[in-house]
Enzyme design. Structure first.
Site, PDB file in Angstrom:
ATOM      1  N   HIS A 209      29.580  -2.043  23.164  1.00 18.94           N
ATOM      2  CA  HIS A 209      30.207  -3.319  23.531  1.00 18.94           C
ATOM      3  C   HIS A 209      30.292  -4.312  22.373  1.00 18.94           C
ATOM      4  O   HIS A 209      31.270  -5.017  22.221  1.00 18.94           O
ATOM      5  CB  HIS A 209      29.493  -3.943  24.736  1.00 18.94           C
ATOM      6  CG  HIS A 209      28.088  -4.396  24.470  1.00 18.94           C
ATOM      7  ND1 HIS A 209      27.028  -3.521  24.427  1.00 18.94           N
ATOM      8  CD2 HIS A 209      27.570  -5.635  24.226  1.00 18.94           C
ATOM      9  CE1 HIS A 209      25.914  -4.210  24.184  1.00 18.94           C
ATOM     10  NE2 HIS A 209      26.223  -5.481  24.056  1.00 18.94           N
ATOM     11  N   ASP A 210      29.273  -4.360  21.533  1.00 18.02           N
ATOM     12  CA  ASP A 210      29.262  -5.357  20.455  1.00 18.02           C
ATOM     13  C   ASP A 210      29.641  -4.790  19.101  1.00 18.02           C
ATOM     14  O   ASP A 210      29.308  -5.377  18.066  1.00 18.02           O
ATOM     15  CB  ASP A 210      27.878  -6.020  20.382  1.00 18.02           C
ATOM     16  CG  ASP A 210      27.799  -7.250  21.276  1.00 18.02           C
ATOM     17  OD1 ASP A 210      28.875  -7.731  21.707  1.00 18.02           O
ATOM     18  OD2 ASP A 210      26.685  -7.725  21.532  1.00 18.02           O
ATOM     19  N   LYS A 213      30.939  -6.893  16.287  1.00 17.70           N
ATOM     20  CA  LYS A 213      30.082  -7.809  15.516  1.00 17.70           C
ATOM     21  C   LYS A 213      29.949  -7.392  14.061  1.00 17.70           C
ATOM     22  O   LYS A 213      29.436  -8.157  13.247  1.00 17.70           O
ATOM     23  CB  LYS A 213      28.705  -7.934  16.181  1.00 17.70           C
ATOM     24  CG  LYS A 213      28.752  -8.829  17.411  1.00 17.70           C
ATOM     25  CD  LYS A 213      27.363  -9.157  17.892  1.00 17.70           C
ATOM     26  CE  LYS A 213      27.424 -10.093  19.111  1.00 17.70           C
ATOM     27  NZ  LYS A 213      26.113 -10.153  19.778  1.00 17.70           N
ATOM     28  N   HIS A 238      34.728 -11.143  18.315  1.00 20.24           N
ATOM     29  CA  HIS A 238      34.167  -9.784  18.277  1.00 20.24           C
ATOM     30  C   HIS A 238      34.676  -8.831  19.368  1.00 20.24           C
ATOM     31  O   HIS A 238      34.793  -7.640  19.112  1.00 20.24           O
ATOM     32  CB  HIS A 238      32.618  -9.811  18.189  1.00 20.24           C
ATOM     33  CG  HIS A 238      31.893  -9.990  19.482  1.00 20.24           C
ATOM     34  ND1 HIS A 238      31.591 -11.220  19.996  1.00 20.24           N
ATOM     35  CD2 HIS A 238      31.404  -9.088  20.378  1.00 20.24           C
ATOM     36  CE1 HIS A 238      30.926 -11.071  21.146  1.00 20.24           C
ATOM     37  NE2 HIS A 238      30.816  -9.781  21.398  1.00 20.24           N
ATOM     38  N   HIS A 262      34.355  -7.520  27.690  1.00 22.08           N
ATOM     39  CA  HIS A 262      32.966  -7.645  28.130  1.00 22.08           C
ATOM     40  C   HIS A 262      32.447  -9.083  28.168  1.00 22.08           C
ATOM     41  O   HIS A 262      31.374  -9.334  28.705  1.00 22.08           O
ATOM     42  CB  HIS A 262      32.027  -6.723  27.328  1.00 22.08           C
ATOM     43  CG  HIS A 262      31.664  -7.185  25.951  1.00 22.08           C
ATOM     44  ND1 HIS A 262      32.461  -6.982  24.852  1.00 22.08           N
ATOM     45  CD2 HIS A 262      30.555  -7.835  25.480  1.00 22.08           C
ATOM     46  CE1 HIS A 262      31.865  -7.476  23.768  1.00 22.08           C
ATOM     47  NE2 HIS A 262      30.709  -8.001  24.125  1.00 22.08           N
ATOM     48  N   HIS A 263      33.197 -10.049  27.607  1.00 20.94           N
ATOM     49  CA  HIS A 263      32.784 -11.453  27.738  1.00 20.94           C
ATOM     50  C   HIS A 263      33.690 -12.246  28.666  1.00 20.94           C
ATOM     51  O   HIS A 263      33.637 -13.476  28.698  1.00 20.94           O
ATOM     52  CB  HIS A 263      32.718 -12.126  26.356  1.00 20.94           C
ATOM     53  CG  HIS A 263      31.479 -11.743  25.587  1.00 20.94           C
ATOM     54  ND1 HIS A 263      30.218 -12.156  25.954  1.00 20.94           N
ATOM     55  CD2 HIS A 263      31.325 -10.968  24.489  1.00 20.94           C
ATOM     56  CE1 HIS A 263      29.321 -11.652  25.104  1.00 20.94           C
ATOM     57  NE2 HIS A 263      29.969 -10.918  24.206  1.00 20.94           N
ATOM     58  N   ASP A 291      24.345  -6.916  30.879  1.00 16.20           N
ATOM     59  CA  ASP A 291      24.127  -7.493  29.549  1.00 16.20           C
ATOM     60  C   ASP A 291      23.285  -8.763  29.701  1.00 16.20           C
ATOM     61  O   ASP A 291      22.337  -9.000  28.953  1.00 16.20           O
ATOM     62  CB  ASP A 291      25.482  -7.821  28.906  1.00 16.20           C
ATOM     63  CG  ASP A 291      25.373  -8.056  27.402  1.00 16.20           C
ATOM     64  OD1 ASP A 291      24.461  -7.453  26.771  1.00 16.20           O
ATOM     65  OD2 ASP A 291      26.184  -8.822  26.862  1.00 16.20           O
TER      66      ASP A 291
HETATM   67 FE   LIG Z   1      29.302  -9.232  22.987  1.00 19.02          FE
HETATM   68 FE   LIG Z   2      25.050  -7.324  24.421  1.00 16.57          FE
END
Ligand SMILES: [Fe+2]
Ligand SMILES: [Fe+2]
Length: 348
Positions: A209-210, A213, A238, A262-263, A291
């Site tokens: 998911h990240d 980043k 991201h 995901h955000h 999360d």
């Molecule tokens: Fe994230």
């Molecule tokens: Fe996370």
């Protein structure tokens, strides 16, 4: 090795004549005067071919043929019959006899018929062996392909886990956050009733998911203080960056959608696209809850982990806001110890 032939006839002169002719051709012959003794011989040894008189006292040749085809289907059969009983001879062909010979017979005709029937038998056995060999080979290769695919799957998974671990290592305090949320996602998705076929992409999406980043500078990502506006803009990129990194990988396309969203929040106040409600992919709606769960149950430099009950309260408070109420409901139905099994630590 010469073929073994059984000659069945109640008339000993006929029987001896046939045996003499066939032995002269190199066949190994046995004689029987009725159906019962013929059956005994057929059960004792492998007989390649039986020459059977139809008209015999006791059980007829037709009955013998029927019985023989049951316990020794690979024994070829040639029926011997009188001129006036052609109908019975034809019936025997239907029962599996290879040929019939009319009495009185010519011995050359007998020898020819025996040779043909044995050749036909040999070809059909060979053919069957070949078929079996082929089936075994196909089975074997199918198994090999299956194993190779499984190995490939394991290789994919471990490569992606290594990548996720590298991401986690950069944000030191989160430990193995990626693998934990992968496990949580699977638990919540299964409880919610997600089809097994869709679990894989949800697991991948959670794990990665990240990944976006990697595009965020250390200064921003690891900043211990509050972020300024510019830094927030950088952070909020991201999901899109992560999506773009993996969207080109065919087997990660489903995961890429989860990475991108995901955000997002159920009430439409998330980023990057402000998607509302069920416009957000299911995998992302499930993921965003776990999360948060993991963030709240992990120690951070600025606060201690919250108790599990406090997390439950918080999730309930955010139902319909940050989270999809249906998913909150599924979450509430899962007992604490199931989450702890995945986290391998105690929540308080
Ligand atoms: Fe994230
Ligand atoms: Fe996370």
């Amino acid at each position: 090795m010469e073929a073994q032939i059984l000659v069945v006839d109640d008339e000993s002169i006929v029987r001896e004549m046939e045996i003499a002719a066939l032995s002269g051709e190199g066949y190994h012959c046995h004689g029987a005067q009725d159906a019962d003794s013929a059956c005994r011989i057929l059960r004792e040894r492998t007989i390649e071919l039986a020459l059977i008189d139809i008209n015999m006292p006791g059980r007829s040749g037709v009955q013998l043929l029927q019985e023989m085809k049951e316990f020794s289907p690979d024994t070829a059969a040639i029926m011997v019959t009188a001129m006036d009983d052609l109908e019975t001879a034809m019936f025997c062909l239907k029962l599996g006899a290879d040929d019939y010979i009319l009495k009185p017979f010519n011995l050359d005709r007998v020898i020819l018929s025996v040779r043909n029937a044995l050749e036909k038998r040999r070809l059909s056995l060979e053919n069957r062996m070949y078929q079996r060999h082929l089936e075994a080979k196909v089975l074997d290769q199918t198994q090999q392909i299956k194993e190779t695919l499984e190995e490939l799957q394991v290789a994919y998974d471990s490569t992606l886990k290594a990548l996720a671990r590298a991401l986690d290592a950069r944000e030191k305090e989160t430990g193995s956050h990626s693998e934990r949320v992968r496990g949580y996602t699977l638990l919540l998705a299964e409880t919610f009733g997600v089809a097994e076929a869709d679990l894989g992409e949800m697991a991948m999406g959670a794990l990665l998911h990240d990944i976006g980043k990697v595009g965020v500078s250390d200064n921003t990502l690891l900043k211990p203080a509050k972020l300024n506006d510019e830094e927030w803009v950088e952070i909020r990129r991201h999901p899109q960056v992560g999506h773009d990194i993996i969207a080109g990988v065919s087997f990660l396309q489903g995961a890429a959608q989860i990475v991108l969203t995901h955000h997002e929040r159920f009430d439409g106040k998330g980023y990057p696209n402000g998607l509302l409600g069920r416009d957000i992919p299911l995998g992302a709606r499930i993921f965003s809850l776990v999360d948060t769960l993991d963030a709240m149950t992990s120690d951070r430099c600025y606060r201690k982990a919250m108790s599990f009950q406090a997390v439950v309260d918080e999730v309930q408070r955010c139902s319909g806001g940050q989270f999809d109420p249906m998913i909150v409901e599924a979450f509430l139905s899962i007992p604490k110890h199931r989450w702890e099994e995945i986290a391998r630590k105690k929540f308080y």
